[in-house]
Scaffold this active site. Structure first.
Site, PDB file in Angstrom:
ATOM      1  N   ARG A   1      13.231 -15.904  38.294  1.00 20.93           N
ATOM      2  CA  ARG A   1      14.334 -15.048  38.758  1.00 20.93           C
ATOM      3  C   ARG A   1      14.226 -14.833  40.276  1.00 20.93           C
ATOM      4  O   ARG A   1      13.194 -14.348  40.763  1.00 20.93           O
ATOM      5  CB  ARG A   1      14.253 -13.700  38.035  1.00 20.93           C
ATOM      6  CG  ARG A   1      15.210 -12.648  38.508  1.00 20.93           C
ATOM      7  CD  ARG A   1      16.612 -12.931  38.063  1.00 20.93           C
ATOM      8  NE  ARG A   1      17.482 -11.794  38.285  1.00 20.93           N
ATOM      9  CZ  ARG A   1      18.810 -11.879  38.217  1.00 20.93           C
ATOM     10  NH1 ARG A   1      19.388 -13.037  37.917  1.00 20.93           N
ATOM     11  NH2 ARG A   1      19.537 -10.794  38.420  1.00 20.93           N
TER      12      ARG A   1
ATOM     13  N   GLU B   1       0.011   3.862  10.069  1.00 23.52           N
ATOM     14  CA  GLU B   1      -1.454   3.911   9.879  1.00 23.52           C
ATOM     15  C   GLU B   1      -2.092   5.015  10.716  1.00 23.52           C
ATOM     16  O   GLU B   1      -3.206   4.879  11.238  1.00 23.52           O
ATOM     17  CB  GLU B   1      -2.072   2.535  10.123  1.00 23.52           C
ATOM     18  CG  GLU B   1      -1.439   1.536   9.160  1.00 23.52           C
ATOM     19  CD  GLU B   1      -2.314   0.425   8.688  1.00 23.52           C
ATOM     20  OE1 GLU B   1      -3.523   0.468   8.946  1.00 23.52           O
ATOM     21  OE2 GLU B   1      -1.777  -0.477   8.027  1.00 23.52           O
TER      22      GLU B   1
ATOM     23  N   THR C   1      -0.485   8.397  13.268  1.00 21.93           N
ATOM     24  CA  THR C   1       0.141   8.536  14.590  1.00 21.93           C
ATOM     25  C   THR C   1      -0.941   8.632  15.681  1.00 21.93           C
ATOM     26  O   THR C   1      -2.124   8.861  15.381  1.00 21.93           O
ATOM     27  CB  THR C   1       0.978   9.823  14.654  1.00 21.93           C
ATOM     28  OG1 THR C   1       0.080  10.928  14.421  1.00 21.93           O
ATOM     29  CG2 THR C   1       2.093   9.851  13.613  1.00 21.93           C
TER      30      THR C   1
ATOM     31  N   PHE D   1       0.860  -1.187   0.000  1.00 26.19           N
ATOM     32  CA  PHE D   1       0.000   0.000   0.000  1.00 26.19           C
ATOM     33  C   PHE D   1       0.896   1.236   0.000  1.00 26.19           C
ATOM     34  O   PHE D   1       1.684   1.421   0.929  1.00 26.19           O
ATOM     35  CB  PHE D   1      -0.858  -0.048   1.263  1.00 26.19           C
ATOM     36  CG  PHE D   1      -1.779   1.112   1.483  1.00 26.19           C
ATOM     37  CD1 PHE D   1      -2.934   1.240   0.729  1.00 26.19           C
ATOM     38  CD2 PHE D   1      -1.512   2.054   2.461  1.00 26.19           C
ATOM     39  CE1 PHE D   1      -3.813   2.308   0.954  1.00 26.19           C
ATOM     40  CE2 PHE D   1      -2.379   3.113   2.694  1.00 26.19           C
ATOM     41  CZ  PHE D   1      -3.537   3.239   1.933  1.00 26.19           C
TER      42      PHE D   1
ATOM     43  N   GLN E   1      11.908  -3.531  32.006  1.00 24.60           N
ATOM     44  CA  GLN E   1      12.230  -3.142  33.381  1.00 24.60           C
ATOM     45  C   GLN E   1      12.265  -4.367  34.308  1.00 24.60           C
ATOM     46  O   GLN E   1      13.167  -4.514  35.121  1.00 24.60           O
ATOM     47  CB  GLN E   1      11.187  -2.119  33.874  1.00 24.60           C
ATOM     48  CG  GLN E   1      11.552  -1.422  35.166  1.00 24.60           C
ATOM     49  CD  GLN E   1      12.775  -0.528  34.998  1.00 24.60           C
ATOM     50  OE1 GLN E   1      13.114  -0.102  33.892  1.00 24.60           O
ATOM     51  NE2 GLN E   1      13.465  -0.252  36.099  1.00 24.60           N
ATOM     52  N   ILE E   2      11.295  -5.245  34.154  1.00 28.47           N
ATOM     53  CA  ILE E   2      11.230  -6.435  35.021  1.00 28.47           C
ATOM     54  C   ILE E   2      12.413  -7.368  34.746  1.00 28.47           C
ATOM     55  O   ILE E   2      12.999  -7.934  35.669  1.00 28.47           O
ATOM     56  CB  ILE E   2       9.867  -7.153  34.849  1.00 28.47           C
ATOM     57  CG1 ILE E   2       8.776  -6.292  35.494  1.00 28.47           C
ATOM     58  CG2 ILE E   2       9.888  -8.556  35.463  1.00 28.47           C
ATOM     59  CD1 ILE E   2       7.361  -6.785  35.276  1.00 28.47           C
TER      60      ILE E   2
ATOM     61  N   SER F   1       1.395  12.430   7.853  1.00 30.38           N
ATOM     62  CA  SER F   1       0.092  12.641   8.514  1.00 30.38           C
ATOM     63  C   SER F   1      -0.889  13.345   7.584  1.00 30.38           C
ATOM     64  O   SER F   1      -2.084  13.067   7.600  1.00 30.38           O
ATOM     65  CB  SER F   1       0.285  13.476   9.782  1.00 30.38           C
ATOM     66  OG  SER F   1       0.974  12.712  10.756  1.00 30.38           O
TER      67      SER F   1
END
Ligand code: CAA
Length: 380
Positions: free
Chosen positions: A268, A364, A366, A123, A337-338, A132
């Site tokens: 962990r 597709e 913003t 496309f 982060q984890i 935009s």
């Protein structure tokens, strides 16, 4: 009201999940590393009917509904996001418009080729100076006898590297703004049409993303899709349904991020216990689960609406895309982060999920464009 998938959709989900886990997930790190386009697995997607999801059987399609396509894009993206967007663009932005607006000749010629994977669809709307502002395209098409002659360029075209059929927008009457744009079906072999070098993207690297150029590219007049100068509303209405796919893709990435974070937090051990037992990790896991659940409700509400035959789903599609894409970025960020140092390492998939999630807030339309669309729908 029933929040469960029906039997057919549930079976489809199981089947696609199995295929995605076995065939697609193992490829995702390699595609990310090399940027190769996954031609072999795209052929396998065709064998599974995934390249003609919405297309009636008489044209070689699987004749399924929008909810099926949503399930497919979610599950495939959960395993490999590059394959997810390859499928989304091919199904929603090339085969579906042909089905909706194509002449019988166009359908007979192209739909079987698209469903079998003989031609992949791409496309081509975005240009260097028209992102935009979709109506700001500068590619121009001039009538010459029974052909249109196209000149201009496009960028960031998903599937472009491998595609055989491109849905291209061009100005056919520059004096008329939105009402001077036409959609064309352009074959890869068209003289004067060139496919440029692979874009070096932050994520979604296996999607064959390329720029295109048209230099006196002659396209037969019978390859106009819909009516001359009616291309803008046609494209906008397509984006209404294809934005549900991108929302489903974001949901798949968010779910994959949550899965990885939960699994890691159970194995962990820090300070003498699995990290999920630490309240601050629980806080992150709970926030992630809420985002994934809420995104899923919005995504499936939008595809349900589309299946219900509603005249428009503009607002619901944009709401789903806005929420799910922002959720995907947040959930994948928390997954990194984890996992801590391991999350930042390429030896684990979550840093890739984070990079891949980001583009769902961009392509597709913003997040800012989705807000404009939602606000305009509220005030119509
Ligand atoms: N359905 C039908 N018609 C619509 C429509 C819709 N959803 N939205 C607008 N239209 C019609 C309007 O009714 C109007 O028609 P009239 O002139 O007859 O009144 C006409 O189109 C112009 O509409 P607007 O005034 O709303 O147009 P605008 O210039 O203000 O633009 C916009 C609206 C929403 C900002 C639009 O430009 C837009 O969506 N921009 C984002 C572009 C985008 O999403 N690009 C995606 C690229 S593809 C991609 O990303 C694929 C990939 O790689 C994965």
């Amino acid at each position: 009201m029933d929040f469960n998938l029906g039997e057919e959709h549930r079976l489809l989900q199981e089947q696609v999940r199995r295929f995605a886990v076995n065939e697609l997930a193992p490829q995702a790190p390699r595609l990310d590393e090399t940027g190769d386009y996954p031609r072999e697995t795209v052929s396998k997607l065709a064998e599974q009917g995934m390249l003609g999801v919405l297309v009636p059987e008489e044209y070689g399609g699987a004749e399924m509904d929008f909810t099926s396509l949503t399930i497919l894009v979610e599950e495939v993206s959960r395993a490999c996001a590059s394959h997810g967007v390859i499928l989304a663009v091919h199904n929603s932005l090339v085969t579906y418009p042909l089905l909706l607006y194509g002449t019988e000749e166009q359908k007979k010629k192209y739909l079987p080729q698209l469903c079998s994977g003989k031609r992949i669809g791409a496309f081509a709307l975005t240009e260097p100076d028209a992102g935009s502002d979709a109506a700001g395209v500068k590619t121009i098409a001039t009538k010459d006898g029974d052909h249109w002659v196209l000149n201009g360029s496009k960028i960031f075209i998903t599937n472009g590297e491998a595609a055989g059929l491109f849905l291209v927008t061009a100005k056919t009457d520059p004096s008329k703004g939105h009402s001077g744009i036409t959609a064309f079906l352009v074959e890869r072999e068209t003289p004067g049409f060139e496919i440029g070098r692979h874009e070096n993207l932050m994520g979604m690297r296996g999607t064959g993303n390329v720029p295109l150029s048209f230099q006196d590219a002659r396209v037969p007049a019978e390859n106009v899709l819909g009516q001359v100068n009616q291309g803008f509303p046609l494209i906008m209405s397509l984006l209404d349904s294809s934005r549900i796919d991108i929302a489903a893709q974001a949901l798949g990435i968010a779910q994959a991020s949550l899965d990885a974070a939960v699994a890691y937090s159970k194995q962990r051990v820090q300070f003498g216990k699995p990290i999920w037992r630490h309240e601050m990790v629980q806080d992150m896991l709970a926030r992630m689960a809420v985002q994934v659940d809420a995104a899923r409700l919005l995504v499936y509400r939008a595809s349900w609406l589309k299946d219900s035959g509603a005249e428009r789903c503009t607002k619901e599609a944009s709401i789903a895309k806005l929420f799910a894409s922002e959720a995907a970025v947040e959930v994948s960020r928390l997954a990194v982060q984890i996992l801590g140092g391991y999350g930042y390492s390429r030896d684990y998939p979550v840093e890739r999920y984070y990079r891949e999630a980001k583009v769902t807030e961009i392509y597709e339309g913003t997040s800012q464009i989705q807000k404009i669309v939602i606000a305009r729908q509220l005030t119509r």
